[in-house]
Design an enzyme around this catalytic site. Structure first.
Site, PDB file in Angstrom:
ATOM      1  CG  HIS A  86      10.392  60.388   3.651  1.00  0.00           C
ATOM      2  ND1 HIS A  86       9.655  61.469   4.046  1.00  0.00           N
ATOM      3  CD2 HIS A  86      11.640  60.853   3.391  1.00  0.00           C
ATOM      4  CE1 HIS A  86      10.418  62.556   4.016  1.00  0.00           C
ATOM      5  NE2 HIS A  86      11.632  62.203   3.625  1.00  0.00           N
ATOM      6  CD  GLU A 155      15.352  61.284   6.065  1.00  0.00           C
ATOM      7  OE1 GLU A 155      16.068  62.013   5.371  1.00  0.00           O
ATOM      8  OE2 GLU A 155      14.196  60.958   5.751  1.00  0.00           O
TER       9      GLU A 155
HETATM   10  C1  PEP Z   1      14.127  64.184   3.354  1.00  0.00           C
HETATM   11  O1  PEP Z   1      13.090  64.453   2.758  1.00  0.00           O
HETATM   12  O2  PEP Z   1      14.466  62.993   3.452  1.00  0.00           O
HETATM   13  C2  PEP Z   1      14.903  65.270   3.924  1.00  0.00           C
HETATM   14  C3  PEP Z   1      15.905  64.960   4.693  1.00  0.00           C
HETATM   15  O3  PEP Z   1      14.515  66.547   3.609  1.00  0.00           O
HETATM   16  P1  PEP Z   1      15.348  67.893   3.919  1.00  0.00           P
HETATM   17  O4  PEP Z   1      16.755  67.671   3.483  1.00  0.00           O
HETATM   18  O5  PEP Z   1      14.645  68.960   3.140  1.00  0.00           O
HETATM   19  O6  PEP Z   1      15.269  68.120   5.403  1.00  0.00           O
END
Ligand code: PEP
Length: 234
Positions: A86, A155
């Site tokens: 992450h 992400e």
């Molecule tokens: C995450 O922590 O994996 C994430 C996507 O956070 P958020 O949805 O708050 O952007």
């Protein structure tokens, strides 16, 4: 389709139990993952499509690693799904690619489900899709992308917890590219909300979402699960 909630450093043991109960009582069939803080891990009687996972772990069964949680502590609660890579662990807690690879190999050896997160910072995004893809492939170095228990979460760092969501075109271009080499399901994460869940899940190459902030309210998370279920029925 996979809908996952990352609690990060939110929710208590008590509120997690209420949340899990609420989601478990919902009539759902898509794959649901909930990653609470360590202090809230417990053994819950869950529907077969719902699993609790760990946001982190130390790659050892047990040992002298002050402040860390090893495999035995997870196994006690039947936790067999983990997040690795992450962006907050990479960028705030300073985890190197080498240490992530060690965790990956350990979790693979234990046959755990691994949600492996990758994502580029804003300066790389500004340099264009080729720069983004080389950055993401670098984050896959040393990772067995053919592992059958793998789920990848794309992400973008600049979209996590910022309220700024990548455009649908940006998301799908990256997912399509990743799918040229990765056979595992690929999720999108980064400011997913109830309002944009359907559009993101409808993207051709998207297999689900990993959600932080917007998932911490049980009603919101339940709505996202319902949206996924409805899309699968169509
Ligand atoms: C995450 O922590 O994996 C994430 C996507 O956070 P958020 O949805 O708050 O952007």
């Amino acid at each position: 389709m996979i809908i996952a909630s990352n609690f990060k450093t939110n929710h208590t043991r008590e509120s997690t139990a209420g949340f899990v109960d609420f989601i478990n009582n919902q009539d759902s069939f898509c794959e649901v993952r909930i990653f609470p803080p360590f202090t809230a891990l417990d053994t819950f009687e869950l529907r077969p499509n719902i699993r609790l996972g760990a946001q982190n772990f130390y790659p050892a069964d047990r040992g002298s690693f002050t402040g860390e949680i090893g495999y035995e502590q997870l196994e006690e609660f039947d936790i067999d799904s983990v997040l690795i890579g992450h962006s907050e662990r990479r960028h705030i807690l300073g985890e190197s690619q080498e240490s992530l690879c060690g965790k990956f190999d350990f979790a693979k050896e234990k046959e755990m489900e691994i949600i492996y997160c990758i994502g580029e910072p804003i300066e790389v995004r500004k340099a264009g899709i080729d720069a983004v893809m080389s950055y993401l492939w670098e984050q896959c170095v040393g990772i067995d992308i053919d592992y059958e228990g793998l789920i990848v979460a794309y992400e973008p760092v600049w979209a996590i917890g910022t309220g700024v969501v990548a455009s649908l075109e940006e998301i799908d271009a990256v997912l399509k590219n990743l799918k040229t080499k990765i056979k595992a399901p690929i999720l999108y994460g980064g400011s997913v909300k109830v309002d944009n869940t359907e559009a993101i899940l409808s993207l051709e190459h998207c297999d689900g979402v990993l959600v932080g902030t917007a998932s911490w309210e049980q009603e919101n998370f339940a709505q996202m699960i319902e949206i996924a279920d409805n899309l699968t029925k169509d």
